[in-house]
Design a protein around this motif. Sequence first.
Motif, PDB file in Angstrom:
ATOM      1  N   LEU A   1      -0.458  36.152  47.183  1.00 17.71           N
ATOM      2  CA  LEU A   1       0.658  36.512  46.301  1.00 17.71           C
ATOM      3  C   LEU A   1       0.437  36.054  44.869  1.00 17.71           C
ATOM      4  N   ASP A   2      -0.810  35.722  44.508  1.00 16.22           N
ATOM      5  CA  ASP A   2      -1.047  35.193  43.167  1.00 16.22           C
ATOM      6  C   ASP A   2      -0.911  36.254  42.080  1.00 16.22           C
ATOM      7  N   ASN A   3      -0.842  37.533  42.435  1.00 16.67           N
ATOM      8  CA  ASN A   3      -0.602  38.572  41.430  1.00 16.67           C
ATOM      9  C   ASN A   3       0.879  38.918  41.293  1.00 16.67           C
ATOM     10  N   ILE A   4       1.714  38.204  42.038  1.00 12.37           N
ATOM     11  CA  ILE A   4       3.154  38.461  42.015  1.00 12.37           C
ATOM     12  C   ILE A   4       3.874  37.191  41.579  1.00 12.37           C
ATOM     13  N   ASP A   5       4.720  37.310  40.575  1.00 17.43           N
ATOM     14  CA  ASP A   5       5.507  36.166  40.118  1.00 17.43           C
ATOM     15  C   ASP A   5       6.658  35.987  41.104  1.00 17.43           C
ATOM     16  N   THR A   6       6.408  35.209  42.154  1.00 16.70           N
ATOM     17  CA  THR A   6       7.400  35.057  43.221  1.00 16.70           C
ATOM     18  C   THR A   6       8.647  34.310  42.739  1.00 16.70           C
ATOM     19  N   ASP A   7       8.492  33.388  41.799  1.00 14.39           N
ATOM     20  CA  ASP A   7       9.657  32.670  41.267  1.00 14.39           C
ATOM     21  C   ASP A   7      10.587  33.632  40.530  1.00 14.39           C
ATOM     22  N   ALA A   8       9.987  34.494  39.712  1.00 15.63           N
ATOM     23  CA  ALA A   8      10.798  35.477  38.984  1.00 15.63           C
ATOM     24  C   ALA A   8      11.457  36.458  39.948  1.00 15.63           C
ATOM     25  N   CYS A   9      10.765  36.808  41.025  1.00 16.16           N
ATOM     26  CA  CYS A   9      11.361  37.693  42.036  1.00 16.16           C
ATOM     27  C   CYS A   9      12.563  37.012  42.685  1.00 16.16           C
ATOM     28  N   ALA A  10      12.395  35.735  43.032  1.00 21.47           N
ATOM     29  CA  ALA A  10      13.493  34.998  43.665  1.00 21.47           C
ATOM     30  C   ALA A  10      14.701  34.917  42.740  1.00 21.47           C
TER      31      ALA A  10
END
Length: 308
Positions: A76-85
Amino acid sequence: MSDILITEFMDEDAVASLRDGFDVHYAPDLHESPAEIAALSGSSRALIVRNRTLVDTRLLDAAPRLVAIGRLGVGLDNIDTDACAERGISVYPATGANVVAVAEYVIAAILIMLRGAFHCGDRMRAGHWPRNEMVGSEASGKTLGIVGLGAIGRAVTERAKGLGMEVVAFDPFLSADDEAWQRTKVRRMDPLMALLEVSDVVSLHIPLTDATRHLIGEHQIAAMKAGAYLINTARGGVVDENALIQGLNSGRIGGAALDVFEDEPLTADSALIDAPGLYLTPHIAGLTREAGIRVGSLIASRIRSALA
């Protein structure tokens, strides 16, 4: 405009299953045009990507209706998971769907590098018979060091033991009393240097985080058993490529198989190209026909549920 935007290649049957109920825009080369992705995502409720689509705040801001992201893979390093959350967007990786593919790739790499007999085809076609130069080693009796004892690390362990290899492992994310150690009957090594010193082959299976970036660097390569081999199917940034090149050029390690790189795609001017004893593949360890079907089916199912 589409309900679902798919920016990289996906199993066609999985795409068809999504089209049965949703408006789908599928363009497997769309990842090459971030601006077009942003323009197309304005009405999308779901986005499906692999590893070459950067899902950052800029893209998320352009997709205000987005509620779900499907990742055709596990990293998931290409996805800003914090911003998604923060935006209430669910992210669904294809956890487990490509385990067998990656594990088999690793075993193949181990056998090819240890045996060392698969480079002589051109010389034989030219009339040479380099038999004495092609005497390699057996996997049986060798020590495999697994860095990261997750699902893929465990699958590699099982197959390596079937070859008669001894398996040791280091995992910074597993506590000493985690049941995984007992279940796999793998000898736990801590710190990492202890594993590197005894392993004939080291295989990496950890995510790329701030803590794991360049986990394998100059000091770690210097600590590896002389003539050992390194396999990286995790993420390119886990290995310091300049340090690896130095280790290969000096003969400190016997070779390496890299399926992932710090910058992808790899280009012709990369310093890795001329390094000796290096096997290069284009981020394909987890891609088989069977894995593609499993990954596509899993993500299609999760996206359908998310949009229901």
